[in-house]
Motif scaffolding. Structure first.
Motif, PDB file in Angstrom:
ATOM      1  N   HIS A   1       1.144   2.000   7.237  1.00  0.00           N
ATOM      2  CA  HIS A   1       1.543   0.857   6.416  1.00  0.00           C
ATOM      3  C   HIS A   1       1.927  -0.328   7.295  1.00  0.00           C
ATOM      4  O   HIS A   1       2.451  -0.151   8.391  1.00  0.00           O
ATOM      5  CB  HIS A   1       2.761   1.212   5.549  1.00  0.00           C
ATOM      6  CG  HIS A   1       2.484   2.228   4.495  1.00  0.00           C
ATOM      7  ND1 HIS A   1       2.138   1.889   3.203  1.00  0.00           N
ATOM      8  CD2 HIS A   1       2.514   3.592   4.530  1.00  0.00           C
ATOM      9  CE1 HIS A   1       1.976   2.987   2.486  1.00  0.00           C
ATOM     10  NE2 HIS A   1       2.194   4.030   3.267  1.00  0.00           N
TER      11      HIS A   1
ATOM     12  N   GLU B   1       3.370  -1.124  -3.284  1.00  0.00           N
ATOM     13  CA  GLU B   1       2.403  -1.231  -4.368  1.00  0.00           C
ATOM     14  C   GLU B   1       0.982  -1.327  -3.808  1.00  0.00           C
ATOM     15  O   GLU B   1       0.478  -2.433  -3.570  1.00  0.00           O
ATOM     16  CB  GLU B   1       2.706  -2.460  -5.223  1.00  0.00           C
ATOM     17  CG  GLU B   1       4.071  -2.422  -5.876  1.00  0.00           C
ATOM     18  CD  GLU B   1       4.329  -3.661  -6.714  1.00  0.00           C
ATOM     19  OE1 GLU B   1       4.215  -3.573  -7.947  1.00  0.00           O
ATOM     20  OE2 GLU B   1       4.622  -4.705  -6.117  1.00  0.00           O
TER      21      GLU B   1
ATOM     22  N   VAL C   1      -1.982  -0.929   3.364  1.00  0.00           N
ATOM     23  CA  VAL C   1      -1.737   0.498   3.164  1.00  0.00           C
ATOM     24  C   VAL C   1      -2.814   1.314   3.859  1.00  0.00           C
ATOM     25  O   VAL C   1      -3.923   0.830   4.096  1.00  0.00           O
ATOM     26  CB  VAL C   1      -1.674   0.848   1.658  1.00  0.00           C
ATOM     27  CG1 VAL C   1      -0.505   0.135   1.000  1.00  0.00           C
ATOM     28  CG2 VAL C   1      -2.967   0.495   0.964  1.00  0.00           C
TER      29      VAL C   1
ATOM     30  N   THR D   1       6.454   4.573  -2.620  1.00  0.00           N
ATOM     31  CA  THR D   1       5.294   4.152  -3.403  1.00  0.00           C
ATOM     32  C   THR D   1       5.436   4.617  -4.851  1.00  0.00           C
ATOM     33  O   THR D   1       5.195   3.856  -5.796  1.00  0.00           O
ATOM     34  CB  THR D   1       3.999   4.707  -2.792  1.00  0.00           C
ATOM     35  OG1 THR D   1       3.870   4.225  -1.448  1.00  0.00           O
ATOM     36  CG2 THR D   1       2.778   4.276  -3.602  1.00  0.00           C
TER      37      THR D   1
END
Length: 295
Positions: A43, A111, A74, A105
């Motif tokens: 991430h 998101e 992501v 998440t």
């Protein structure tokens, strides 16, 4: 021309058991090089605090990025973005991974389906990233633990700063109220927040229980009522003040929604207020009583 500072490191397996580990941190500003297209295995939270640029979503849709904003990168999802060559942007970022990312998440703090998130304020997130940058100094024996704790703090700060929801209110509604009198369509309002019209509709319905169009109309008509009763402005001037260049259209809309024409509304309200107007600040312990008012 751009300026950059960044540092990357590799936490040990035991540090991964903290749930989140920081892999890198950086602060950059100016006309930065374009990033991607590329895909990462971890991430990245990228906070844009000034300037503007663009982001290409996984479906190929190119979105305008206007600060303050957050870009979510992501794992396994291609991304491509860059600062506007004329304005550049100020960017701070944190690379992180760990098993707790799945929980964040699930809770909606990260998101994946919404890689571009408008922020109400980038300050708290930049503060958290600043703590990570300070902890990342060479020779810090607590580097991994301090940066891990700050990543948790960063995710909370980003959740609080989202422009569609906030612990103390709804900044997207506040911004719409501020801009309600501008001659903008719903799509243009959405673009000002880095949102699609559908995302804006969802945010406004969540916060106000109605569509953006009805929310904006309510604010405009409310202000029009104040101007009609509290000033001697002609109806055409009132219409312009609340965003309508066509006074005839404004009058029809006002009549349909309020149930009476603007001129009749003004006459009725002024006649029903006993004693006329006063510039005296009322005493909160002994407020003036007004009877017979409608609407």
């Amino acid at each position: 021309m751009y300026h950059t500072w960044m540092r990357y490191f590799t936490p040990s397996p035991v540090h991964h058991r903290l749930g989140l580990v920081c892999l890198g941190v950086g602060l950059q500003h100016g006309t930065l090089p374009t990033v991607g297209p590329r895909t990462l295995d971890h991430h990245v939270a990228i906070v844009i605090s000034a300037g503007r640029g663009w982001f290409t979503a996984p479906d190929g849709r190119r979105c305008t990025v206007t600060a303050p904003a957050l870009l979510w990168i992501v794992p396994g999802v291609p991304h491509h973005y860059g600062a506007d060559p004329e304005t550049g942007w100020d960017e701070s970022f944190v690379d992180f991974t760990g098993p707790a990312a799945a929980t964040y998440t699930e809770l909606g703090y990260i998101e994946p389906a919404r890689p571009l998130v408008p922020l109400a304020d980038a300050g708290p997130a930049r503060t958290a990233i600043g703590r990570i940058a300070r902890a990342a100094r060479r020779g810090n024996p607590l580097l991994e633990v301090e940066t891990s704790a700050a990543v948790h703090e960063l995710l909370v700060a980003l959740r609080r700063a989202r422009a569609d929801t906030d612990a103390d209110g709804d900044p997207v509604l506040q911004a719409l109220a501020r801009d309600a009198f501008l001659p903008l369509s719903v799509a243009e309002h959405a673009a000002r927040h880095g949102m699609t019209p559908a995302e804006l509709r969802t945010a406004v319905r969540r916060g106000a229980g109605c569509s953006p169009k009805d929310y904006l109309l309510g604010i405009r008509l409310g202000r029009a009522k104040e101007l009609l009763v509290g000033t001697e402005l002609p109806v055409a001037a009132v219409a312009r003040r609340v965003g309508y260049d066509d006074p005839a259209y404004f009058s029809r809309l006002f009549t349909r929604r309020v149930g009476t024409a603007p001129v009749r509304f003004r006459d009725r309200q002024v006649r029903n207020v006993p004693g006329g107007w006063s510039t005296q600040v009322p005493d909160p312990d002994d407020p003036p009583l007004v009877s017979g008012c409608n609407g």
